[in-house]
Design a protein around this motif. Structure first.
Motif, short mmCIF file in Angstrom:
data_model
loop_
_atom_site.label_atom_id
_atom_site.label_comp_id
_atom_site.label_asym_id
_atom_site.label_seq_id
_atom_site.Cartn_x
_atom_site.Cartn_y
_atom_site.Cartn_z
N ARG A 143 -6.09 -6.47 -3.27
CA ARG A 143 -7.51 -6.73 -3.42
C ARG A 143 -7.89 -8.03 -2.71
NH1 ARG A 143 -9.38 -6.94 -8.89
NH2 ARG A 143 -11.43 -6.55 -8.02
N GLN A 169 0.83 -1.20 0.00
CA GLN A 169 0.00 0.00 0.00
C GLN A 169 0.87 1.26 0.00
OE1 GLN A 169 -3.61 -0.17 -0.15
NE2 GLN A 169 -3.01 1.82 -0.98
N HIS A 198 -7.64 -7.19 1.17
CA HIS A 198 -8.77 -6.38 1.67
C HIS A 198 -10.10 -7.14 1.60
CE1 HIS A 198 -6.24 -3.02 2.44
NE2 HIS A 198 -5.94 -2.83 1.17
#
Length: 175
Positions: A125, A17, A128
């Protein structure tokens, strides 16, 4: 998933991130004269995360199957913005595989940096969505398959840019 894998997934997700956020900020115009240094730090940080993935045993998915996801977001705008910012130094030469393919290959920093981001985003992705094991599998697989090479090539090019900016100075003349 073991505590070891959970901790590693959390660590890699943080690095991933940070890289994506940093790259997006640089593509958006941040960094000024320090762009090479900022990008070098971002790539070095995420390369450390990749090295940790490479040093661990293989992450194996149950049934050797990656759950389907919708299409990854398009990050071509980031690549285009980076290409514009890096225009004078975007193109460089690299040896793709020093053991199997020793020919010099043309590369682009903007392509390398966004290829890394694309693979990291795919793993984020999964992460999360509550699938940290799948995220780790993807990051490890894609580290060996694509983004590790792109990050290494980009780091060598960025280190060369940083070195040239510091070492290629005109000699002072003495009177």
């Amino acid at each position: 998933m073991s505590d070891q894998w959970s901790a590693l997934a959390e660590e890699i997700a943080g690095h991933a991130q940070d890289y994506v956020d940093g790259l997006t900020r640089v593509a958006g115009g941040e960094g000024g004269d320090a762009i090479w240094s900022l990008l070098l730090v971002e790539v070095a940080q995420v390369s450390l995360a990749g090295a940790k993935l490479g040093a661990n045993r293989d992450v194996i998915l149950a049934g050797n199957y990656e759950p389907a996801m919708s299409e990854d977001p398009d990050i071509d705008g980031v690549r285009t913005a980076l290409a514009e910012r890096l225009k004078p130094v975007d193109d460089y030469a690299e040896v793709f595989d020093p053991y199997k393919d020793t020919g010099v290959t043309p590369y682009r920093l903007s392509d390398d940096l966004t290829a890394v981001a694309a693979d990291l985003i795919h793993g984020l992705r999964h992460y999360h969505a509550g699938r940290p094991h799948e995220a780790l599998w993807w990051w490890q697989y894609s580290y060996f398959n694509t983004w590790g090479n792109h990050a290494g090539a980009a780091m060598r090019a960025l280190q060369a840019l940083a070195a040239h900016s510091r070492l290629d100075v005109a000699e002072e003349t003495t009177v």
